[in-house]
Design a protein around this motif. Structure first.
Motif, PDB file in Angstrom:
ATOM      1  N   GLY A 198       0.853  -1.233   0.068  1.00  0.00           N
ATOM      2  CA  GLY A 198       0.046  -0.047   0.069  1.00  0.00           C
ATOM      3  C   GLY A 198       0.847   1.131  -0.139  1.00  0.00           C
ATOM      4  O   GLY A 198       0.328   2.528   0.119  1.00  0.00           O
ATOM      5  N   LEU A 199       2.197   1.152   0.008  1.00  0.00           N
ATOM      6  CA  LEU A 199       3.225   2.246  -0.040  1.00  0.00           C
ATOM      7  C   LEU A 199       3.258   2.755  -1.453  1.00  0.00           C
ATOM      8  O   LEU A 199       3.624   2.260  -2.186  1.00  0.00           O
ATOM      9  CB  LEU A 199       4.292   1.943   0.771  1.00  0.00           C
ATOM     10  CG  LEU A 199       5.335   2.933   0.815  1.00  0.00           C
ATOM     11  CD1 LEU A 199       4.857   4.048   1.817  1.00  0.00           C
ATOM     12  CD2 LEU A 199       6.639   2.494   1.340  1.00  0.00           C
ATOM     13  N   LEU A 200       3.171   4.293  -1.527  1.00  0.00           N
ATOM     14  CA  LEU A 200       3.366   4.804  -2.868  1.00  0.00           C
ATOM     15  C   LEU A 200       4.990   5.336  -2.872  1.00  0.00           C
ATOM     16  O   LEU A 200       5.445   5.574  -1.915  1.00  0.00           O
ATOM     17  CB  LEU A 200       2.543   5.966  -3.122  1.00  0.00           C
ATOM     18  CG  LEU A 200       0.908   5.612  -2.947  1.00  0.00           C
ATOM     19  CD1 LEU A 200       0.243   7.289  -3.186  1.00  0.00           C
ATOM     20  CD2 LEU A 200       0.709   4.703  -4.224  1.00  0.00           C
ATOM     21  N   VAL A 201       5.747   5.004  -4.015  1.00  0.00           N
ATOM     22  CA  VAL A 201       6.924   5.420  -4.105  1.00  0.00           C
ATOM     23  C   VAL A 201       7.035   6.541  -5.255  1.00  0.00           C
ATOM     24  O   VAL A 201       6.688   6.290  -6.361  1.00  0.00           O
ATOM     25  CB  VAL A 201       7.963   4.283  -4.192  1.00  0.00           C
ATOM     26  CG1 VAL A 201       9.227   4.722  -4.442  1.00  0.00           C
ATOM     27  CG2 VAL A 201       7.635   3.193  -3.402  1.00  0.00           C
ATOM     28  N   ALA A 202       7.733   7.839  -4.966  1.00  0.00           N
ATOM     29  CA  ALA A 202       7.922   8.633  -6.012  1.00  0.00           C
ATOM     30  C   ALA A 202       9.260   8.765  -6.201  1.00  0.00           C
ATOM     31  O   ALA A 202      10.232   8.615  -5.410  1.00  0.00           O
ATOM     32  CB  ALA A 202       7.348  10.022  -5.479  1.00  0.00           C
ATOM     33  N   ASP A 203       9.486   9.015  -7.642  1.00  0.00           N
ATOM     34  CA  ASP A 203      11.028   8.973  -8.085  1.00  0.00           C
ATOM     35  C   ASP A 203      11.780  10.015  -7.972  1.00  0.00           C
ATOM     36  O   ASP A 203      12.838  10.150  -7.844  1.00  0.00           O
ATOM     37  CB  ASP A 203      10.935   8.543  -9.817  1.00  0.00           C
ATOM     38  CG  ASP A 203      10.752   6.955  -9.935  1.00  0.00           C
ATOM     39  OD1 ASP A 203      11.249   6.331  -9.117  1.00  0.00           O
ATOM     40  OD2 ASP A 203      10.048   6.757 -10.820  1.00  0.00           O
ATOM     41  N   GLY A 204      10.956  11.233  -7.904  1.00  0.00           N
ATOM     42  CA  GLY A 204      11.607  12.364  -7.537  1.00  0.00           C
ATOM     43  C   GLY A 204      10.776  13.465  -7.040  1.00  0.00           C
ATOM     44  O   GLY A 204       9.577  13.243  -6.551  1.00  0.00           O
ATOM     45  N   PRO A 205      11.149  14.702  -6.741  1.00  0.00           N
ATOM     46  CA  PRO A 205      10.392  15.811  -6.108  1.00  0.00           C
ATOM     47  C   PRO A 205       8.991  15.933  -6.762  1.00  0.00           C
ATOM     48  O   PRO A 205       8.761  15.752  -7.770  1.00  0.00           O
ATOM     49  CB  PRO A 205      11.161  17.061  -6.142  1.00  0.00           C
ATOM     50  CG  PRO A 205      12.644  16.369  -6.259  1.00  0.00           C
ATOM     51  CD  PRO A 205      12.558  15.197  -7.488  1.00  0.00           C
ATOM     52  N   SER A 206       8.139  16.204  -5.784  1.00  0.00           N
ATOM     53  CA  SER A 206       6.845  16.468  -6.153  1.00  0.00           C
ATOM     54  C   SER A 206       6.146  17.979  -5.856  1.00  0.00           C
ATOM     55  O   SER A 206       6.698  18.497  -4.607  1.00  0.00           O
ATOM     56  CB  SER A 206       5.947  15.396  -5.643  1.00  0.00           C
ATOM     57  OG  SER A 206       4.480  15.794  -5.850  1.00  0.00           O
ATOM     58  N   ASP A 207       5.654  18.701  -6.745  1.00  0.00           N
ATOM     59  CA  ASP A 207       4.932  19.944  -6.543  1.00  0.00           C
ATOM     60  C   ASP A 207       3.423  19.713  -6.280  1.00  0.00           C
ATOM     61  O   ASP A 207       2.706  20.852  -6.303  1.00  0.00           O
ATOM     62  CB  ASP A 207       5.443  21.083  -7.390  1.00  0.00           C
ATOM     63  CG  ASP A 207       5.139  20.457  -8.906  1.00  0.00           C
ATOM     64  OD1 ASP A 207       4.405  19.601  -9.082  1.00  0.00           O
ATOM     65  OD2 ASP A 207       5.214  21.384  -9.647  1.00  0.00           O
ATOM     66  N   ALA A 234       8.356  27.008   2.715  1.00  0.00           N
ATOM     67  CA  ALA A 234       7.914  28.183   1.781  1.00  0.00           C
ATOM     68  C   ALA A 234       6.709  28.107   1.023  1.00  0.00           C
ATOM     69  O   ALA A 234       5.977  29.017   0.627  1.00  0.00           O
ATOM     70  CB  ALA A 234       9.128  28.768   1.352  1.00  0.00           C
ATOM     71  N   ALA A 235       6.432  26.784   0.581  1.00  0.00           N
ATOM     72  CA  ALA A 235       5.480  26.461  -0.289  1.00  0.00           C
ATOM     73  C   ALA A 235       4.331  26.269   0.224  1.00  0.00           C
ATOM     74  O   ALA A 235       3.130  25.883  -0.218  1.00  0.00           O
ATOM     75  CB  ALA A 235       5.741  25.378  -1.058  1.00  0.00           C
ATOM     76  N   GLY A 236       4.346  26.419   1.794  1.00  0.00           N
ATOM     77  CA  GLY A 236       2.937  26.317   2.382  1.00  0.00           C
ATOM     78  C   GLY A 236       2.642  24.955   2.965  1.00  0.00           C
ATOM     79  O   GLY A 236       1.593  24.503   3.389  1.00  0.00           O
TER      80      GLY A 236
END
Length: 472
Positions: A284-293, A321-323
């Protein structure tokens, strides 16, 4: 903050207790009435705990001693073998002097020999407001006790504000305190020096300063409860940054956030190799390859397993800074060493004592004041981890968490705590309440005994949350 529950556990500093006593007098409840109730509570606690045995009440010259004189009189009237040894006579005209005058039992010298002969020693010498070490002759009498000690308010020589031992302190088997617990009853080493604690209602009217400090527990917060129309996006998204050499720390935080109820939890991998490794873990774990905005990724955990580098701190500051709501932990404090201003704007900071020292200075003289100052300086809720965990908000609210078992002193336990905090934040809990709730759930979820791993705490999170919800 929500309306306090009737059973909420306010804590009172010695100064606040003195103000409440003065306010009670103005409200028509004289000190003599409060002292009579306090002494009665001490006598009742002794009779409930012990069989009749030669008992010596050590009475100081102030109100604490007055409580002891009342307890001695009531024990004597009940046929209990009791005597009093006074450090000094109460000041004439005081409530303590009146209490001493009403006692008709034996009076003995204030000496180590008499203390050693007693089977039960009642320590009514000094209360929680003491700010100096005991005189050597007083410490010697208390140290001579050969049987259990019953302390009135606190063991003499214990600072009721900080929980610090002001020199030699004779530990108590039982402590009887009144109206509210003091911080020193929960902070270490005070908690260990007090033994079993009895909190007695002495009829204090509802007066005095508003509370700013609590014993942490479900009376202080309410866990989020999914409704029939809830869905995973409504329950929030948590993202944890993983490091290149210790991705297990991020896995622990992620698993904890999922157990705490976050709808979606992702780990941002530092490189493709780590991403591949993580995709083979929990399904159930999501994995991101790089930064997300993605703006839906509202809550982040930065620190567990990351390198203590300026880049780690810079990435966290970019998220702030992005809230985003950022929970800062672990290596983040090494990166911010000596620079508390660099942590401004974080939602929650969770240092242990060494990390706190590195960034904010030594907290040990007055841990509550130090954590409050750190929270005010950064605008973050600050949690100082330990067996007497302290949580403080920038507005001065603070809580002491005392349910953590020693088994939590294991690698990875802090990563689990950071994940629980993030999971509660993602579901909309305010930072102070989310952090307090997470600290309590973390302690309640931990198994006791040998062989406990951080992974074992994960399995108990759901049960602990259920126990917290039952309070309401």
């Amino acid at each position: 903050m929500k309306t306090p529950h009737p059973d909420i556990e306010f804590l009172a500093t010695p100064a606040e207790t003195a103000l409440a006593d003065a306010a009670a007098v103005l409200a028509g409840v004289p000190i003599e009435t409060l002292m009579a109730a306090a002494g009665r509570a001490v006598a009742r606690a002794i009779r409930a705990r012990f069989r009749p045995a030669p008992t010596l009440v050590l009475a100081g010259p102030g109100n604490n001693g007055g409580d002891g004189w009342v307890a001695a009189r009531l024990l004597d009237q009940a046929g209990w073998p009791v005597a009093v040894a006074a450090l000094a006579p109460p000041r004439p005209g005081t409530a303590a002097a009146e209490a001493a005058a009403r006692y008709r039992g034996p009076i003995l010298p204030f000496t180590p020999a008499e203390a050693a002969r007693a089977k039960i020693l009642v320590d009514a010498v000094f209360g929680a407001g003491l700010t100096r070490p005991l005189a050597p002759e007083v410490a010697a009498v208390l140290a001579a006790a050969s049987g259990p000690v019953v302390a009135v308010d606190v063991p003499s020589g214990l600072c009721g504000l900080t929980g610090r031992a002001l020199g030699a302190v004779r530990p108590a088997a039982l402590t009887v305190t009144f109206w509210r617990r003091k911080p020193g009853h929960l902070l270490l080493p005070g908690r260990a020096l007090c033994g079993d604690l009895v909190l007695a209602d002495i009829g204090m009217p509802a007066v005095g300063p508003p509370p700013r400090l609590w014993r942490n527990g479900p009376w202080l917060w309410r866990l989020p409860t999914p409704g029939p129309e809830s869905h995973k996006y409504a329950r929030g998204h948590v993202t944890i940054l993983a490091g290149p050499t210790m991705p297990g720390a991020a896995r622990l935080a992620a698993a904890a956030a999922r157990r705490a109820g976050a709808g979606l939890v992702a780990i941002e991998a530092p490189n493709p190799t780590i991403a591949t490794l993580l995709r083979g873990c929990e399904p159930g774990l999501l994995v991101a390859d790089g930064p997300s905005d993605d703006p839906r990724h509202r809550v982040w955990v930065v620190g567990p397993g990351l390198p203590a580098t300026p880049e780690t701190l810079a990435r966290a500051q970019t998220l702030v800074a992005a809230g985003r709501q950022v929970v800062g932990d672990a290596s983040l404090f090494a990166a911010a060493s000596g620079q508390p201003a660099t942590l401004a704007g974080f939602a929650v900071l969770t240092p242990h004592a060494g990390e706190f020292l590195r960034v904010f200075g030594d907290p040990n003289a007055d841990k509550i004041a130090a954590v409050r100052a750190a929270a005010a300086a950064t605008g973050a809720v600050v949690l100082l981890k330990g067996a007497d965990t302290i949580i403080a908000a920038p507005d001065g609210r603070a809580a002491i968490n005392d349910n953590a078992p020693p088994s939590l002193a294991t690698a990875g336990a802090g990563d689990v705590l950071a994940g629980i905090i993030a999971g509660f934040l993602a579901q909309g809990m305010p930072p102070f309440e989310a952090t307090c709730a997470a600290a309590w759930v973390h302690g309640a979820a931990a198994p006791t005994g040998p062989g406990v791993l951080a992974e074992d705490v994960l399995a108990g999170i759901g049960v602990a949350m259920g126990q917290g919800a039952e309070y309401w």
